[in-house]
Design a protein around this motif. Structure first.
Motif, PDB file in Angstrom:
ATOM      1  N   LEU A  26     -14.994  -1.541 -11.869  1.00 17.19           N
ATOM      2  CA  LEU A  26     -14.372  -0.744 -10.813  1.00 17.19           C
ATOM      3  C   LEU A  26     -15.023   0.630 -10.669  1.00 17.19           C
ATOM      4  O   LEU A  26     -14.601   1.441  -9.851  1.00 17.19           O
ATOM      5  CB  LEU A  26     -12.877  -0.562 -11.095  1.00 17.19           C
ATOM      6  CG  LEU A  26     -12.008  -1.820 -10.972  1.00 17.19           C
ATOM      7  CD1 LEU A  26     -10.591  -1.536 -11.470  1.00 17.19           C
ATOM      8  CD2 LEU A  26     -11.970  -2.324  -9.533  1.00 17.19           C
ATOM      9  N   ARG A  54     -12.872  -5.409  -7.288  1.00 12.08           N
ATOM     10  CA  ARG A  54     -12.331  -4.465  -6.309  1.00 12.08           C
ATOM     11  C   ARG A  54     -11.333  -5.149  -5.376  1.00 12.08           C
ATOM     12  O   ARG A  54     -10.307  -4.562  -5.007  1.00 12.08           O
ATOM     13  CB  ARG A  54     -13.469  -3.826  -5.508  1.00 12.08           C
ATOM     14  CG  ARG A  54     -14.258  -2.791  -6.295  1.00 12.08           C
ATOM     15  CD  ARG A  54     -15.214  -2.033  -5.391  1.00 12.08           C
ATOM     16  NE  ARG A  54     -16.302  -2.878  -4.938  1.00 12.08           N
ATOM     17  CZ  ARG A  54     -17.472  -2.982  -5.559  1.00 12.08           C
ATOM     18  NH1 ARG A  54     -17.695  -2.310  -6.668  1.00 12.08           N
ATOM     19  NH2 ARG A  54     -18.432  -3.769  -5.079  1.00 12.08           N
ATOM     20  N   ARG A  57      -8.093  -5.455  -7.201  1.00 12.74           N
ATOM     21  CA  ARG A  57      -7.410  -4.158  -7.316  1.00 12.74           C
ATOM     22  C   ARG A  57      -6.781  -3.752  -5.988  1.00 12.74           C
ATOM     23  O   ARG A  57      -5.645  -3.266  -5.938  1.00 12.74           O
ATOM     24  CB  ARG A  57      -8.399  -3.083  -7.767  1.00 12.74           C
ATOM     25  CG  ARG A  57      -7.746  -1.745  -8.095  1.00 12.74           C
ATOM     26  CD  ARG A  57      -6.957  -1.823  -9.372  1.00 12.74           C
ATOM     27  NE  ARG A  57      -6.107  -0.642  -9.558  1.00 12.74           N
ATOM     28  CZ  ARG A  57      -5.329  -0.463 -10.622  1.00 12.74           C
ATOM     29  NH1 ARG A  57      -5.308  -1.367 -11.583  1.00 12.74           N
ATOM     30  NH2 ARG A  57      -4.580   0.607 -10.723  1.00 12.74           N
ATOM     31  N   THR A  85      -6.616   3.821 -13.715  1.00 11.98           N
ATOM     32  CA  THR A  85      -7.688   4.093 -12.778  1.00 11.98           C
ATOM     33  C   THR A  85      -7.095   4.851 -11.597  1.00 11.98           C
ATOM     34  O   THR A  85      -5.986   5.387 -11.698  1.00 11.98           O
ATOM     35  CB  THR A  85      -8.368   2.781 -12.326  1.00 11.98           C
ATOM     36  OG1 THR A  85      -9.459   3.095 -11.463  1.00 11.98           O
ATOM     37  CG2 THR A  85      -7.404   1.849 -11.638  1.00 11.98           C
ATOM     38  N   ASN A  88      -2.928   4.098  -9.456  1.00 10.27           N
ATOM     39  CA  ASN A  88      -2.192   3.310 -10.434  1.00 10.27           C
ATOM     40  C   ASN A  88      -0.857   2.873  -9.863  1.00 10.27           C
ATOM     41  O   ASN A  88      -0.324   3.482  -8.932  1.00 10.27           O
ATOM     42  CB  ASN A  88      -1.989   4.125 -11.712  1.00 10.27           C
ATOM     43  CG  ASN A  88      -3.305   4.422 -12.413  1.00 10.27           C
ATOM     44  OD1 ASN A  88      -3.926   3.532 -12.978  1.00 10.27           O
ATOM     45  ND2 ASN A  88      -3.742   5.675 -12.352  1.00 10.27           N
TER      46      ASN A  88
END
Length: 272
Positions: A26, A54, A57, A85, A88
């Motif tokens: 990431l 990605r 995420r 990260t 969050n």
């Protein structure tokens, strides 16, 4: 991270970690040389891995926003949360509900160190160091008991974690036990890589490259049917799993067809 003086207690910097490799994928900095080495080797062979990380995420962020805003959920249990990260889970939720409660769970001691630093001073967010395959340890922890004590619906997140649990660890049983403990109206949201519809050489390439042997938590690719079975009979909203890169996107086009190098699926279900 990466220098011996910055190694958290209980962490072996010579052993790669799925959480730290995901962080590296990431673009994060909380990883060691061994994580970067294997990550680079894997991406050289499978350049789609970073896009998949990605995409997963971004799917997580869209899902959390939806569950908080559209379903009004204020309590989240994030299993296999990984390293903190940007964007969050608790930060995304608290933009919608400032009083939201979040409990992160991960077995990686590196994740614990960084989570505790990030969450210092936030009384509504906590971290439990526990294995995703050990629902008793998660449910018996005081932070989880407090999360459940209000009797409000809970979003149980299993993003990109069940595919690190072999069948012998019984991920379906672990998920079922957690869902049995949450009240009606709670949501199970899950993403998982799949062996369906991908280049048949991918899984073989992982094995031949020695990646499975070098990582303590090797990737377990499952068929779409096997991923759906992890929901334990809870009806998946929409009737089927979808690509992580497609769910919740207003600009998503028609479903893609044909073989892809790598695929990850997402679905969520509401407990009756």
């Amino acid at each position: 991270m990466g220098e011996s003086g910055n190694v958290p207690p209980g962490v072996d910097p010579t052993v790669p970690s799925a959480a730290r490799m995901y962080d590296y994928g990431l673009g994060g900095k909380d990883n060691f040389e061994i994580d970067r080495q294997i990550g680079d080797q894997m991406r050289a062979k499978f350049p789609q891995l970073s896009d998949l990380a990605r995409g997963n995420r971004n799917c997580l962020i869209r899902c959390v926003e939806y569950l908080a805003r559209d379903r009004g959920i204020k309590r989240f249990l994030d299993i296999g949360s990984g390293l903190p990260t940007q964007e969050n889970v608790h930060q995304v939720i608290q933009r919608v509900h400032p009083d939201a409660r979040t409990v992160y769970v991960d077995s990686d001691p590196t994740a614990r160190v960084h989570a505790l630093a990030l969450l210092d001073g936030d009384p509504r967010t906590s971290f439990i160091q526990a294995d995703a395959a050990d629902p008793a340890a998660i449910l018996n922890h005081p932070d989880t008991q407090e999360l459940l004590s209000a009797g409000e619906p809970v979003a149980v997140l299993w993003f990109a974690v069940a595919h690190f649990l072999p069948d012998s660890a019984d991920p379906r049983g672990a998920i079922a036990r957690l869902m049995a403990a949450v009240p009606s109206g709670s949501v199970l949201a899950l993403s998982h890589v799949t062996s369906d519809g991908i280049d048949p050489d991918v899984d073989r390439g992982f094995r031949d490259g020695g990646f499975y042997d070098r990582v303590p938590t090797p990737l377990v690719m499952r068929t779409e049917k096997q991923v759906a079975a992890l929901f334990g009979g809870l009806p998946i909203v929409g009737g089927r799993l979808v690509e992580v890169g497609e769910w919740g996107r207003t600009d998503a086009g028609a479903p893609r067809t044909g073989t892809k190098p790598l695929r990850a699926l997402f679905g969520y279900a509401v407990k009756p």
